[in-house]
Design an enzyme around this catalytic site. Structure first.
Site, PDB file in Angstrom:
ATOM      1  N   ASP A   1       6.363  -7.249 -17.207  1.00 58.50           N
ATOM      2  CA  ASP A   1       5.150  -6.519 -16.821  1.00 58.50           C
ATOM      3  C   ASP A   1       3.954  -7.295 -17.335  1.00 58.50           C
ATOM      4  OD1 ASP A   1       3.452  -4.472 -15.857  1.00 58.50           O
ATOM      5  OD2 ASP A   1       3.424  -3.506 -17.814  1.00 58.50           O
ATOM      6  N   SER A   2       2.787  -6.882 -16.889  1.00 55.94           N
ATOM      7  CA  SER A   2       1.550  -7.506 -17.337  1.00 55.94           C
ATOM      8  C   SER A   2       1.164  -7.039 -18.734  1.00 55.94           C
ATOM      9  CB  SER A   2       0.417  -7.163 -16.366  1.00 55.94           C
ATOM     10  OG  SER A   2       0.212  -5.758 -16.333  1.00 55.94           O
TER      11      SER A   2
ATOM     12  N   TYR B   1      -3.162  -7.232 -14.481  1.00 51.57           N
ATOM     13  CA  TYR B   1      -2.938  -7.977 -13.245  1.00 51.57           C
ATOM     14  C   TYR B   1      -3.751  -7.394 -12.088  1.00 51.57           C
ATOM     15  CZ  TYR B   1       1.119 -10.649 -15.000  1.00 51.57           C
ATOM     16  OH  TYR B   1       1.939 -11.519 -15.678  1.00 51.57           O
ATOM     17  N   GLY B   2      -4.022  -6.101 -12.160  1.00 55.18           N
ATOM     18  CA  GLY B   2      -4.679  -5.416 -11.053  1.00 55.18           C
ATOM     19  C   GLY B   2      -6.069  -5.918 -10.732  1.00 55.18           C
TER      20      GLY B   2
ATOM     21  N   CYS C   1       6.005  -3.783 -12.773  1.00 58.32           N
ATOM     22  CA  CYS C   1       4.552  -3.793 -12.611  1.00 58.32           C
ATOM     23  C   CYS C   1       4.273  -3.514 -11.144  1.00 58.32           C
ATOM     24  CB  CYS C   1       3.992  -5.160 -13.018  1.00 58.32           C
ATOM     25  SG  CYS C   1       2.232  -5.405 -12.673  1.00 58.32           S
ATOM     26  N   ASN C   2       3.534  -2.457 -10.862  1.00 56.41           N
ATOM     27  CA  ASN C   2       3.236  -2.118  -9.477  1.00 56.41           C
ATOM     28  C   ASN C   2       2.467  -3.231  -8.779  1.00 56.41           C
ATOM     29  OD1 ASN C   2       3.345   0.609 -11.073  1.00 56.41           O
ATOM     30  ND2 ASN C   2       3.724   1.156  -8.948  1.00 56.41           N
ATOM     31  N   THR C   3       1.491  -3.794  -9.476  1.00 59.85           N
ATOM     32  CA  THR C   3       0.660  -4.838  -8.873  1.00 59.85           C
ATOM     33  C   THR C   3       1.476  -6.087  -8.565  1.00 59.85           C
ATOM     34  OG1 THR C   3      -1.300  -4.012 -10.036  1.00 59.85           O
ATOM     35  CG2 THR C   3      -1.396  -6.258  -9.198  1.00 59.85           C
TER      36      THR C   3
ATOM     37  N   GLU D   1      -3.454  -1.192 -23.695  1.00 56.53           N
ATOM     38  CA  GLU D   1      -3.014  -2.415 -24.371  1.00 56.53           C
ATOM     39  C   GLU D   1      -3.569  -2.500 -25.796  1.00 56.53           C
ATOM     40  OE1 GLU D   1      -1.043  -5.161 -23.541  1.00 56.53           O
ATOM     41  OE2 GLU D   1      -0.308  -3.984 -21.848  1.00 56.53           O
TER      42      GLU D   1
ATOM     43  N   CYS E   1       0.872   2.732 -11.708  1.00 63.42           N
ATOM     44  CA  CYS E   1       0.838   1.635 -12.678  1.00 63.42           C
ATOM     45  C   CYS E   1       1.777   2.013 -13.807  1.00 63.42           C
ATOM     46  CB  CYS E   1      -0.583   1.426 -13.203  1.00 63.42           C
ATOM     47  SG  CYS E   1      -0.713   0.236 -14.569  1.00 63.42           S
ATOM     48  N   THR E   2       2.626   1.078 -14.228  1.00 64.96           N
ATOM     49  CA  THR E   2       3.626   1.419 -15.241  1.00 64.96           C
ATOM     50  C   THR E   2       3.024   1.648 -16.623  1.00 64.96           C
ATOM     51  OG1 THR E   2       4.120  -0.946 -15.554  1.00 64.96           O
ATOM     52  CG2 THR E   2       5.542   0.302 -14.052  1.00 64.96           C
ATOM     53  N   HIS E   3       1.745   1.296 -16.809  1.00 66.69           N
ATOM     54  CA  HIS E   3       1.068   1.647 -18.059  1.00 66.69           C
ATOM     55  C   HIS E   3       0.760   3.150 -18.121  1.00 66.69           C
ATOM     56  CE1 HIS E   3       0.319  -2.682 -18.470  1.00 66.69           C
ATOM     57  NE2 HIS E   3      -0.127  -2.470 -19.693  1.00 66.69           N
TER      58      HIS E   3
END
Length: 262
Positions: free
Chosen positions: A10-11, A42-43, A73-75, A151, A183-185
């Site tokens: 993931d980002s 990343y988005g 990561c969706n993006t 983050e 978004c996985t965050h």
């Protein structure tokens, strides 16, 4: 292949929400998780940048011997997974916003999607919406600023709450009954979201579906690890490992976190 690990990237730390779902469904599978926090989010990057970062992350995990890659990561999924599947011959599991279950279950015929610009602007996202959300009002909002705050470990902060109120208002004005997290965050924001949303609004993320798909692919190939020993979990990050350790503090298994320069 059955003894090789599952690779996840993931980002940043967000994909650990996917890792937790996979670990629960596949407790005997070794995993290697790569957090590219240095390049988060990343988005906000171009499609070309996202593709190059995704190729780099995938190669890192394949060099570690991974038998399957989860693009957590969706993006990265919406922008790069087609390129990854063309280039590599290992199974690739992607993440897409759970538009279909939300649209099928919505009573108000109005759903909200909170995602990054990179996901909302992608061709894959629009084709998924067109297929599964016919007759449904979809209120999309870009969660600008949320990933950097997550983050930094500022999950339950005034800044996060302020941004979420701004993003949720137009959705609530349209009487949504489902909020899709793209978004996985964002699953780490669920406790705050539950405070801010009316009780009738259901929050959906992709973690369980991704874990089930990962298991199904491994079963189909005969690659499930038959061992009942304790699995080994490795985490790699290219920034200070503190935040990654913080989001893993509730995990009841042993794991290792290494900080690398990549």
């Amino acid at each position: 292949m059955h003894n090789k690990p599952i690779g996840i990237f993931d980002s940043g730390i967000g994909g650990t929400s996917i890792w937790k779902a996979i670990q629960k469904v596949l407790p005997h599978e070794d995993t290697i998780y790569l957090a590219d926090s240095k390049n988060a989010p990343y988005g906000e990057k171009s499609s070309e940048q996202i593709i190059q970062l995704s190729l780099k992350n995938t190669q890192f995990l394949l060099d570690k011997g991974c038998k399957l890659i989860v693009v957590a990561c969706n993006t990265a999924t919406t922008n790069a997974i087609a390129y990854l599947r063309e280039r590599y011959h290992v199974p690739m599991i992607g993440i897409e916003p759970a538009i279909k279950p939300a649209a099928l279950q919505s009573q108000s015929k109005s759903i909200g999607i909170l995602a990054t610009r990179g996901t909302l602007s992608s061709r894959l996202f629009h084709s998924t919406s067109e297929i599964h959300a016919k007759g449904i009002k979809v209120i999309e909002r870009e969660g600008v600023g949320l990933v950097p705050l997550i983050e930094q470990g500022k999950i339950d902060s005034k800044e996060v709450r302020s941004l979420l109120r701004i993003y949720l208002k137009p959705m609530l004005d349209e009487h949504i009954d489902f909020l899709v997290l793209g978004c996985t965050h964002y699953p780490y924001l669920i406790p705050v979201l539950e405070e801010l949303l009316p009780e009738h609004v259901t929050i959906i993320d992709s973690g369980e579906a991704v874990a089930r798909q990962t298991k199904a692919v491994l079963e189909g190939k005969g690659w499930l690890n038959p061992s009942e020993r304790l699995a080994q979990y490795q985490f790699f990050t290219n920034v200070d490992a503190k935040v990654l350790n913080d989001v893993l503090k509730d995990v009841a298994v042993s794991y290792g976190v290494r900080q690398l320069d990549f």
